[in-house]
Write a protein that holds these residues in place. Structure first.
Motif, short mmCIF file in Angstrom:
data_model
loop_
_atom_site.label_atom_id
_atom_site.label_comp_id
_atom_site.label_asym_id
_atom_site.label_seq_id
_atom_site.Cartn_x
_atom_site.Cartn_y
_atom_site.Cartn_z
N ARG A 187 0.84 -1.20 0.00
CA ARG A 187 0.00 0.00 0.00
C ARG A 187 0.87 1.26 0.00
O ARG A 187 0.60 2.21 -0.74
CB ARG A 187 -0.92 -0.02 1.22
CG ARG A 187 -1.83 1.17 1.38
CD ARG A 187 -2.80 0.93 2.53
NE ARG A 187 -3.51 2.13 2.95
CZ ARG A 187 -4.61 2.59 2.37
NH1 ARG A 187 -5.13 1.97 1.31
NH2 ARG A 187 -5.22 3.67 2.83
N THR A 188 1.94 1.22 0.79
CA THR A 188 2.87 2.35 0.81
C THR A 188 3.52 2.54 -0.56
O THR A 188 3.72 3.67 -1.02
CB THR A 188 3.96 2.11 1.86
OG1 THR A 188 3.36 1.88 3.14
CG2 THR A 188 4.93 3.29 1.95
N THR A 189 3.83 1.42 -1.23
CA THR A 189 4.44 1.49 -2.57
C THR A 189 3.50 2.17 -3.56
O THR A 189 3.91 3.02 -4.35
CB THR A 189 4.79 0.08 -3.06
OG1 THR A 189 5.65 -0.55 -2.12
CG2 THR A 189 5.47 0.12 -4.43
N PHE A 190 2.21 1.78 -3.53
CA PHE A 190 1.23 2.39 -4.44
C PHE A 190 1.15 3.89 -4.21
O PHE A 190 1.16 4.68 -5.17
CB PHE A 190 -0.14 1.73 -4.23
CG PHE A 190 -1.24 2.37 -5.02
CD1 PHE A 190 -1.38 2.13 -6.38
CD2 PHE A 190 -2.15 3.23 -4.40
CE1 PHE A 190 -2.40 2.72 -7.11
CE2 PHE A 190 -3.17 3.82 -5.12
CZ PHE A 190 -3.31 3.58 -6.48
N TYR A 191 1.05 4.29 -2.95
CA TYR A 191 0.95 5.72 -2.62
C TYR A 191 2.19 6.47 -3.13
O TYR A 191 2.09 7.56 -3.71
CB TYR A 191 0.81 5.89 -1.11
CG TYR A 191 0.23 7.21 -0.68
CD1 TYR A 191 -1.08 7.32 -0.25
CD2 TYR A 191 1.02 8.37 -0.68
CE1 TYR A 191 -1.62 8.53 0.16
CE2 TYR A 191 0.49 9.59 -0.28
CZ TYR A 191 -0.83 9.67 0.14
OH TYR A 191 -1.35 10.87 0.52
N THR A 192 3.36 5.87 -2.92
CA THR A 192 4.61 6.49 -3.35
C THR A 192 4.68 6.64 -4.86
O THR A 192 5.06 7.69 -5.39
CB THR A 192 5.80 5.66 -2.85
OG1 THR A 192 5.75 5.56 -1.42
CG2 THR A 192 7.12 6.29 -3.27
N ARG A 193 4.29 5.58 -5.58
CA ARG A 193 4.34 5.63 -7.05
C ARG A 193 3.37 6.68 -7.59
O ARG A 193 3.67 7.37 -8.57
CB ARG A 193 3.99 4.26 -7.64
CG ARG A 193 4.96 3.15 -7.25
CD ARG A 193 6.30 3.29 -7.96
NE ARG A 193 7.14 2.13 -7.63
CZ ARG A 193 8.04 2.11 -6.66
NH1 ARG A 193 8.25 3.19 -5.93
NH2 ARG A 193 8.75 1.02 -6.43
N CYS A 194 2.20 6.82 -6.97
CA CYS A 194 1.25 7.84 -7.41
C CYS A 194 1.86 9.23 -7.29
O CYS A 194 1.73 10.07 -8.19
CB CYS A 194 -0.03 7.75 -6.58
SG CYS A 194 -1.14 6.40 -7.00
#
Length: 399
Positions: free
Chosen positions: A350-357
Motif C-alpha cells: 500500500r505504501t508502494t502504491f501511494y509512493t508511485r502515485c
C-alpha cells in the motif's frame, strides 16, 4: 384486615412526606408502627426477626452541612428526612437501618443508635457522591468492558477494527484485570501492565493497550462508576510508530517474477497497483474499468466502496473473461510475501502504491480517493469526482 390498613397508612405517610407536614408524619408513623405490631401479635408463626417501621430520620442544618453538595440539594428539596426502621432480632439485638433509594442511588446503613446511624449514613453519602450508576450498568471490569465494546465502541469503528481491538483486549488486558471491581484498579496496576509490555519490546502493543484501557475508563467515568482515570497518573514512554517502506522497483519486479504462474502473482499485482489494505482484498472485484472494494476504515457502520482505475501496470495480470478476484487469507499472503521480501511487510504494498502515485504526479485528491482517505472539511462534503477524472489521473501511473 391489617394488610389493607398498613397499605393505606403507608400511602398516607408518603403523601405527608412529600408535602413536608411534620405533625402528620409523626402521627401516621405512630399509627403505622402500631398496626405492624398488631399484625405481628396476630400471627402465630412469628419469625426471630421483627422489622418495625419507625418513620423518617430528621437531619439538622449542621448535619446537612456535613453532606456532599449533591445530597444537600436533594435533602433540602425532600424535607431533610430519610426513611429508617428499627430491627429487632431475638430478645436483645436492636438496630436501626436507614435507606435512601432515589435519584439512582441505593444507600443503606445500620447502627445500634440513631445518633450513630446519622453519622454512618452521612459517611455513606460521602462515599456515594458522584458514584450513581445507570440501571443495569456492570461495575466489574470484564463485565463493563464487554458492555462498553458492544454498546458503544462497536458503533464507532469498522467491523475489522472491532475484531482486532477486542482480540487485543482478550489477549493482554482481560487476563490481567479479570472481573475485579473497576474502582479497585489502581494507577500502579495499570503502570505494571504497560511496563511488562514495554519490557517485552512490544511498544506498539503497549500503545494500543493503553488506548483501549483509556476508552474503558473514560466510559466508566461517564457512567459514574469511578471518578478518576487511573491512567492519568501512569508514566508512559511514547511509542514511535514505524511507517511502511515502499518497495524499490527491483523488489517490485522480483515479487511478480517469483510468483509467475501462481495465483499469488495476481494477488500481489492487485495489491501493488490499487493500494488496497490487506483486510480489503477479499471484497475486491472488477467493475468495468475499475477495481472496486469496500473501504474498511469507515466508522459508525457506514458502508462505502472505493474505485481504483485499472491502470496500464495492472491490466496485463487480469483475466478479461472474469470480474472475480480470488484472494487467499491475508495471513497466508503475508507469509508468501515475507518469504520473497523478508525485509518488508505486506502493508508496504500500500505504501508502494501511494509512493508511485506521488512520483507519477497523480493529484493528492485523486490519491486520497484511490486509497480511501477522507478529503477533510468541506471538500469531503462537496467533492464528487467523476469517473473520467479518476481514469485520467490513474493513467499517469505508468512507470
Amino acid at each position: 384486615m391489617y394488610e389493607q390498613k398498613i397499605l393505606q397508612l403507608a400511602s398516607n405517610l408518603l403523601l405527608a412526606s412529600a408535602t413536608n407536614k411534620s405533625e402528620d408524619i409523626k402521627k401516621i408513623s405512630s399509627e403505622l408502627a402500631e398496626a405492624l405490631r398488631q399484625q405481628s401479635d396476630g400471627n402465630e408463626a412469628l419469625t426471630s426477626t421483627e422489622e418495625e417501621f419507625t418513620g423518617f430520620l430528621k437531619f439538622t442544618k449542621g448535619e446537612l452541612q456535613k453532606m456532599p453538595a449533591t445530597f444537600r440539594k436533594y435533602f433540602r428539596a425532600e424535607g431533610l428526612t430519610v426513611f429508617y426502621r428499627k430491627r429487632i432480632r431475638g430478645k436483645r439485638s436492636l438496630s436501626y437501618e436507614a435507606r435512601y433509594r432515589r435519584h439512582g442511588y441505593n444507600i443503606s446503613r445500620s447502627a445500634p443508635t440513631l445518633e450513630l446511624l446519622k453519622e454512618r449514613f452521612i459517611e455513606a453519602l460521602k462515599e456515594a457522591d458522584g458514584q450513581t450508576t445507570m440501571p443495569n450498568t456492570p461495575t466489574r471490569f470484564e463485565a463493563f468492558a464487554n458492555y462498553y465494546f458492544e454498546n458503544f465502541y462497536k458503533r464507532k469503528v469498522s467491523p475489522a477494527t472491532f475484531k482486532t481491538e477486542t482480540g487485543r483486549y482478550a489477549n493482554h488486558i482481560k487476563p490481567y484485570f479479570g472481573n475485579i471491581e473497576i474502582k479497585r484498579i489502581t494507577p500502579l496496576a495499570c503502570q505494571r501492565l504497560l511496563d511488562e509490555l514495554q519490557a517485552s519490546a512490544k511498544g506498539k502493543t503497549c500503545a494500543e493497550v493503553k488506548s483501549i484501557l483509556n476508552g474503558i475508563f473514560t466510559y466508566a467515568i461517564k457512567h459514574g462508576i469511578v471518578k478518576n482515570n487511573p491512567l492519568d497518573l501512569v508514566f508512559y514512554k511514547q511509542y514511535n510508530q514505524q511507517h511502511g517502506k515502499a518497495l524499490t522497483k527491483d523488489e517490485e519486479g522480483k515479487l511478480l517474477q517469483e510468483t509467475a504462474g501462481t495465483p499469488y502473482q495476481l494477488m500481489f499485482a492487485v495489491a501493488l497497483y490499487t493500494g488496497l489494505r490487506p483486510n480489503e482484498y477479499k471484497t475486491a472485484h472488477v467493475d468495468g474499468k475499475f477495481i472496486v472494494a469496500r473501504n474498511s476504515k469507515r466508522k459508525n457502520g457506514k458502508i462505502e466502496y472505493k474505485k481504483i482505475p485499472i491502470t496500464a501496470k495492472l491490466k496485463p495480470y487480469l483475466d478479461s473473461s472474469s470480474n472475480e478476484l480470488a484472494f487467499y487469507g491475508s495471513n497466508r499472503i503475508g507469509e508468501k510475501f515475507r518469504a520473497i521480501l523478508p525485509n518488508h511487510k505486506l502493508y508496504d504494498l500500500r505504501t508502494t502504491f501511494y509512493t508511485r502515485c506521488q512520483e507519477c504526479g497523480v493529484t493528492e485528491i485523486a490519491i486520497k480517493k484511490f486509497v480511501g482517505h477522507n478529503l477533510n472539511g468541506l471538500a469531503e462534503t462537496y467533492t464528487d469526482l467523476s469517473d473520467e477524472y479518476l481514469l485520467k489521473e490513474g493513467a499517469k501511473l505508468n512507470y
